[in-house]
Design an enzyme around this catalytic site. Structure first.
Site, mmCIF file in Angstrom:
data_model
loop_
_atom_site.group_PDB
_atom_site.id
_atom_site.type_symbol
_atom_site.label_atom_id
_atom_site.label_comp_id
_atom_site.label_asym_id
_atom_site.label_seq_id
_atom_site.Cartn_x
_atom_site.Cartn_y
_atom_site.Cartn_z
ATOM 1 C CB THR A 181 -0.819 -0.187 1.296
ATOM 2 O OG1 THR A 181 -0.146 0.237 2.493
ATOM 3 C CG2 THR A 181 -1.801 -1.352 1.744
ATOM 4 C CG HIS A 182 0.192 4.369 1.393
ATOM 5 N ND1 HIS A 182 0.004 5.595 1.421
ATOM 6 C CD2 HIS A 182 -0.237 3.521 2.187
ATOM 7 C CE1 HIS A 182 -1.286 5.592 1.985
ATOM 8 N NE2 HIS A 182 -1.505 4.255 2.642
ATOM 9 C CB SER A 191 19.496 1.691 -24.485
ATOM 10 O OG SER A 191 20.366 2.701 -24.781
ATOM 11 C CE LYS A 240 17.892 1.740 -19.607
ATOM 12 N NZ LYS A 240 17.421 3.024 -20.145
ATOM 13 C CD GLU A 280 9.147 2.215 -20.578
ATOM 14 O OE1 GLU A 280 9.584 3.301 -20.226
ATOM 15 O OE2 GLU A 280 9.652 1.514 -21.281
ATOM 16 C CE LYS A 304 -19.567 8.361 -39.218
ATOM 17 N NZ LYS A 304 -19.970 9.459 -38.218
HETATM 18 N N1 ARG Z 1 -20.909 11.608 -42.952
HETATM 19 C C1 ARG Z 1 -22.014 11.787 -41.740
HETATM 20 C C2 ARG Z 1 -21.633 11.591 -40.347
HETATM 21 O O1 ARG Z 1 -20.993 10.690 -40.372
HETATM 22 C C3 ARG Z 1 -23.269 10.878 -42.218
HETATM 23 C C4 ARG Z 1 -24.517 11.670 -42.088
HETATM 24 C C5 ARG Z 1 -24.736 12.841 -42.752
HETATM 25 N N2 ARG Z 1 -26.152 13.186 -42.718
HETATM 26 C C6 ARG Z 1 -26.499 14.631 -43.014
HETATM 27 N N3 ARG Z 1 -27.676 14.884 -42.762
HETATM 28 N N4 ARG Z 1 -25.444 15.511 -43.660
HETATM 29 O O2 ARG Z 1 -22.364 12.059 -39.412
#
Ligand code: ARG
Length: 452
Positions: free
Chosen positions: A150-151, A272, A278, A285, A320
């Site tokens: 601990t610690h 290294s 090393k 890491e 995305k």
């Molecule tokens: N490329 C757009 C996205 O990833 C797709 C949806 C686009 N829809 C729109 N009404 N422009 O969100």
């Protein structure tokens, strides 16, 4: 024809386009389009011949995507438009029928749900692999002693198996979190149209069945606005990444000459460029360092989604890259952690020597006093005084003489020296979930049962 009279500014185009990253949704968009085309024909919205032509073109698109020969064009704004354009090139004007009764808004939400579901499953596979590697390592080092900390101060000795299994239970909770992510993707957005539903008699339940959704999203507005499942994935991944970072951090410490507890195999280390002696635990890491990156994606997407008016807003395109990078990072880290654990070697003597430091047994002396009737809080004070006396005079606890012990408590006799001899320290921790071998074996049983 278009309502626009001037072309898009190249900088706007660069800002607006998502094709540079959303090409990864291609296979999901093809699956979705197939299910949609089948449903359109089943409902009499397109003719069976149209459906067949659409499906044939989609087969070609799938093949081109797999082979890396899909002809992306500079004008393709996103993967949905690229695939529809290509379907139309391949099938002719009938390609234009594919977008009947759907919008990119319900389409992108559906692609994202399919992608998230697939990668929640991949994360669970990766987690199970790492759990198996840890269980196997625990079996190999069942009764190896090491200090528990601990610690980062030596606290009480434990078995290495017990310490390794701690990670197994952390990962078991990660499994539950990813199972919840999978459930969060279970309602089909497609059929919501742009936001209000569509003007055709569609069969959303059929599409849901076709694409492996448990049901359809109840509300079209919610369906196109919802990215909760992405946030859920990112939150689960952030916590899992944090677990991996703690594992990485411990392996880094244990690999140092100061600890000398472990050595990662050559396949998981680097040298290294100027110090030939090393061997650096780089993989460990990097496991340590990747967690905040995933957590950062979670925080960033919360920021994108918060205060966003319903329904679809282009802001949501930002989901995305955060998701994709988190997926890639987590899957890579899980694979690396698994390989590293499979190849790691522990140093039994070094660990045992560190675990035989007798100060950690101070708690056991306190417990001895408890068994003899002294309230625990009082024992704590007595033992603290003994430790101080030993430290101040440069001795170990064993080196304190019986008459010195008597000054602190008349309850301390020969048993004191037996407790410090160390044999009982680990086996006496026999409470449920404790480090005694019997209890560790129980844990192993349960962990194996969990992994099936
Ligand atoms: N490329 C757009 C996205 O990833 C797709 C949806 C686009 N829809 C729109 N009404 N422009 O969100």
């Amino acid at each position: 024809m278009s309502r626009f009279s001037e072309p898009q500014h190249p900088v706007f185009r660069q800002l607006n386009a998502s094709i540079g990253f959303d090409w990864r949704l291609g296979p999901y968009d093809v699956d979705l389009s197939r299910a949609h085309a089948r449903m359109l024909a089943q409902q009499g919205i397109v003719a069976p011949e149209d459906r067949d032509e659409l499906l044939a073109a989609l087969d070609t698109v799938e093949h081109e995507l797999e082979q890396g020969t899909f002809p992306f064009q500079p004008d393709d704004e996103d993967v949905h438009m690229a695939i529809e354009r290509r379907v139309t090139e391949l099938a002719g004007p009938v390609g234009g029928k594919l977008h009947t009764a759907r919008s990119r808004n319900d389409q992108v939400a559906t692609d994202m749900a399919l992608f998230t579901r697939a990668h929640a499953q991949a994360a669970m596979e990766g987690i199970r692999g790492l759990m198996r590697a840890l269980v196997a390592a625990a079996e190999r080092h069942l009764d190896w002693r090491m200090p528990g900390y601990t610690h980062l101060q030596r606290a009480q000795p434990v078995y290495l198996s017990h310490h390794l299994l701690a990670y197994v239970w952390m990962l078991a909770r990660d499994l539950e979190r990813f199972a919840a992510v999978e459930r969060a993707t279970a309602r089909l957005p497609l059929g919501a149209g742009a936001l209000a539903g569509v003007n055709f008699d569609t069969d959303r339940a059929a599409v849901a069945r076709d694409l492996g959704f448990a049901g359809v999203a109840e509300n079209s507005i919610d369906a196109v606005s919802n990215r909760d499942f992405v946030l859920d994935y990112l939150a689960a991944a952030a916590t899992c990444g944090t677990h991996l970072s703690r594992l990485g951090a411990e392996i880094v410490l244990w690999s140092s000459s100061e600890f000398g507890f472990a050595e990662v195999s050559d396949a998981w280390a680097s040298g290294s460029s100027i110090m030939p002696q090393k061997k650096n635990p780089d993989a460990a890491e990097l496991l340590r360092a990747k967690a905040p990156r995933i957590a950062g994606h979670f925080v960033a997407l919360q920021g994108v989604m918060h205060a966003l008016p319903l329904t679809y807003n282009k802001d949501m395109q930002e989901d995305k890259e955060h998701l994709f990078d988190a997926v890639d990072t987590l899957e890579l880290c899980l694979a690396a952690a698994t390989g590293m654990i499979e190849g790691i070697a522990f140093d039994r003597e070094r660990m045992a020597a560190a675990a035989s430091d007798e100060f950690p047994a101070a708690t056991d002396i306190a417990d001895l006093l408890v068994r003899r009737g002294m309230p625990f809080r009082e024992c704590h004070g007595v033992v603290a005084a003994l430790v101080k006396r030993a430290v101040d005079s440069g001795r170990t606890l064993t080196e304190l003489r019986p008459e010195e012990l008597a000054e602190h408590s008349e309850l301390l006799d020969e048993e004191y020296y037996r407790v410090l001899a160390g044999e009982s320290w680990l086996e006496s921790k026999d409470s449920e979930g404790g480090t005694s071998l019997r209890r560790v074996r129980e844990q192993l049983e349960r962990a194996r049962a969990l992994l099936g």
